[in-house]
Design a protein around this motif. Structure first.
Motif, PDB file in Angstrom:
ATOM      1  N   VAL A 229       0.863  -1.185   0.000  1.00  0.00           N
ATOM      2  CA  VAL A 229       0.000   0.000   0.000  1.00  0.00           C
ATOM      3  C   VAL A 229       0.899   1.234   0.000  1.00  0.00           C
ATOM      4  CG1 VAL A 229      -1.886   1.222   1.129  1.00  0.00           C
ATOM      5  CG2 VAL A 229      -1.706  -1.276   1.352  1.00  0.00           C
TER       6      VAL A 229
ATOM      7  N   ALA B 224      -2.932   4.961  -3.187  1.00  0.00           N
ATOM      8  CA  ALA B 224      -3.933   5.811  -2.542  1.00  0.00           C
ATOM      9  C   ALA B 224      -4.405   6.965  -3.415  1.00  0.00           C
ATOM     10  CB  ALA B 224      -3.382   6.353  -1.222  1.00  0.00           C
TER      11      ALA B 224
ATOM     12  N   LEU C  44      -9.663   0.841   2.299  1.00  0.00           N
ATOM     13  CA  LEU C  44      -8.521  -0.069   2.341  1.00  0.00           C
ATOM     14  C   LEU C  44      -8.871  -1.370   3.052  1.00  0.00           C
ATOM     15  CD1 LEU C  44      -5.636  -0.684   1.670  1.00  0.00           C
ATOM     16  CD2 LEU C  44      -4.919   0.629   3.687  1.00  0.00           C
TER      17      LEU C  44
ATOM     18  N   ILE D 229      -8.192  -5.183   1.712  1.00  0.00           N
ATOM     19  CA  ILE D 229      -7.472  -6.188   2.500  1.00  0.00           C
ATOM     20  C   ILE D 229      -8.320  -7.441   2.672  1.00  0.00           C
ATOM     21  CG2 ILE D 229      -6.568  -6.712   4.804  1.00  0.00           C
ATOM     22  CD1 ILE D 229      -5.687  -3.752   4.958  1.00  0.00           C
TER      23      ILE D 229
ATOM     24  N   VAL E 238       1.359  -7.170   4.776  1.00  0.00           N
ATOM     25  CA  VAL E 238       1.099  -5.865   4.169  1.00  0.00           C
ATOM     26  C   VAL E 238       2.372  -5.032   4.297  1.00  0.00           C
ATOM     27  CG1 VAL E 238      -0.276  -3.744   4.270  1.00  0.00           C
ATOM     28  CG2 VAL E 238      -1.369  -5.969   4.692  1.00  0.00           C
TER      29      VAL E 238
ATOM     30  N   THR F  90       3.967  -1.026   3.647  1.00  0.00           N
ATOM     31  CA  THR F  90       3.611   0.367   3.379  1.00  0.00           C
ATOM     32  C   THR F  90       4.754   1.289   3.799  1.00  0.00           C
ATOM     33  OG1 THR F  90       1.826   2.014   3.578  1.00  0.00           O
ATOM     34  CG2 THR F  90       2.491   0.858   5.603  1.00  0.00           C
TER      35      THR F  90
ATOM     36  N   THR G 147      -0.671   7.929   4.242  1.00  0.00           N
ATOM     37  CA  THR G 147      -0.903   6.546   3.816  1.00  0.00           C
ATOM     38  C   THR G 147      -0.435   5.574   4.890  1.00  0.00           C
ATOM     39  OG1 THR G 147      -0.726   7.154   1.479  1.00  0.00           O
ATOM     40  CG2 THR G 147      -0.364   4.826   2.039  1.00  0.00           C
ATOM     41  N   HIS G 148       0.674   5.884   5.540  1.00  0.00           N
ATOM     42  CA  HIS G 148       1.130   5.067   6.677  1.00  0.00           C
ATOM     43  C   HIS G 148       0.046   4.997   7.746  1.00  0.00           C
ATOM     44  CE1 HIS G 148       3.581   3.762  10.122  1.00  0.00           C
ATOM     45  NE2 HIS G 148       3.042   4.775  10.770  1.00  0.00           N
TER      46      HIS G 148
ATOM     47  N   THR H 222      -3.000   2.946   6.562  1.00  0.00           N
ATOM     48  CA  THR H 222      -2.699   1.516   6.470  1.00  0.00           C
ATOM     49  C   THR H 222      -2.586   0.884   7.849  1.00  0.00           C
ATOM     50  OG1 THR H 222      -1.511   1.933   4.401  1.00  0.00           O
ATOM     51  CG2 THR H 222      -1.139  -0.190   5.475  1.00  0.00           C
TER      52      THR H 222
ATOM     53  N   ALA I 166      -6.001   0.394   9.064  1.00  0.00           N
ATOM     54  CA  ALA I 166      -6.768  -0.584   8.290  1.00  0.00           C
ATOM     55  C   ALA I 166      -6.348  -2.019   8.575  1.00  0.00           C
ATOM     56  CB  ALA I 166      -6.638  -0.285   6.797  1.00  0.00           C
ATOM     57  N   VAL I 167      -5.045  -2.271   8.740  1.00  0.00           N
ATOM     58  CA  VAL I 167      -4.627  -3.654   8.973  1.00  0.00           C
ATOM     59  C   VAL I 167      -5.093  -4.151  10.337  1.00  0.00           C
ATOM     60  CG1 VAL I 167      -2.679  -3.607   7.376  1.00  0.00           C
ATOM     61  CG2 VAL I 167      -2.316  -2.948   9.742  1.00  0.00           C
TER      62      VAL I 167
ATOM     63  N   LEU J 102       2.788  -6.365   9.411  1.00  0.00           N
ATOM     64  CA  LEU J 102       2.909  -5.164   8.590  1.00  0.00           C
ATOM     65  C   LEU J 102       4.383  -4.805   8.540  1.00  0.00           C
ATOM     66  CD1 LEU J 102       1.690  -2.616   7.172  1.00  0.00           C
ATOM     67  CD2 LEU J 102       1.550  -1.585   9.451  1.00  0.00           C
TER      68      LEU J 102
END
Length: 253
Positions: free
Chosen positions: A9, A39, A95, A99, A107, A109, A125-126, A129, A132-133, A154
């Motif tokens: 990601v 993204a 996201l 996933i 994942v 990122t 984005t970090h 992510t 989201a994970v 991750l």
């Protein structure tokens, strides 16, 4: 040991090739499922077409773009919200759905700095992510985004302080501050020289960035040995997501 499935990601088209292209190519060559979520940028833009070419070279499937606008390039997604301005819950939900659909074991990122340059889209984005994970494995979060799935780990793409010796001379003329981490923070170092040709080809597929003199343009201008020195190693910080890691979740078995 089987090579685990991998979802990368990243914020912009070309980030995937520059930061994890060797790792993506390595996993794909070993028969693992690999994919990329980007993204920013809309699907009907030239940069999205370049991304599709780069992913084909890396064996990472078709692009999946969240479609937000690059914070510095409004034309990247006309009429769409900038990634940094989008509601966090909305971005995380999108996201999480990806996933849960792809069901990766790992994942990858950006790190918390957003990589060497600290671009604000990388940093955001970090954050998206990371949220989201964790959320993807919880059935009561985003119940409309598919069946829960918890990745095992991750990995944060990063650069150690020692990399300054390689990258510093190339970024210094741009005036960019290099954001690196202490070497002892690195948990995984990947020698990607066996897949370097694919990585470089993927980087150069981002022709828009080559032409405007961004990082792919810097790479295009370098001789082969210097390209290997800059791109032949990829570094990560592992962030565990489950108490007992499942078998086969190491980035480098």
């Amino acid at each position: 040991m089987p090579v685990p499935s991998l979802l990368a990601v990243f914020a912009h088209p070309d980030d995937e090739s520059l930061m994890a292209g060797g790792t993506l190519a390595r996993h794909a060559a070993a028969g693992a499922r690999t994919a990329v979520v980007t993204a920013t940028w809309a699907a009907d833009t030239p940069r999205a077409a370049e991304l599709a070419e780069a992913l084909h070279i890396l064996g990472a499937g078709k692009p999946h773009l969240l479609g937000y606008a690059d914070s510095r390039v409004p034309r990247s997604a006309p009429g769409r919200t900038r990634l940094c301005d989008a509601p966090l819950d909305e971005a995380v939900s999108g996201l999480v759905a990806r996933i849960r659909d792809f069901r990766p074991q790992i994942v990858v990122t950006h790190d918390a700095y957003g990589g060497l340059t600290g671009h604000e889209d990388h940093v955001h984005t970090h954050r998206v992510t990371l949220s989201a994970v964790h959320a993807a494995g919880l059935e009561r979060l985003y119940p409309d985004a598919g069946e829960p799935w918890q990745p095992s780990a991750l990995y944060l793409s990063t650069h150690p302080h020692s990399a300054v010796r390689a990258w510093g001379g190339h970024l210094a003329p741009t005036g960019k501050t290099m954001r690196t981490v202490p070497d002892d923070r690195i948990t995984t170092t990947v020698d990607v020289t066996p897949w370097l040709d694919r990585k470089i080809a993927a980087v150069l597929a981002h022709r828009t960035e080559v032409e405007r003199g961004a990082a792919p343009g810097l790479i295009a201008a370098l001789p082969g040995l210097e390209r290997e020195r800059l791109l032949g190693t990829e570094w990560y910080i592992r962030h565990d997501l489950v108490t007992t890691a499942r078998a086969g979740t190491e980035l480098v078995p």
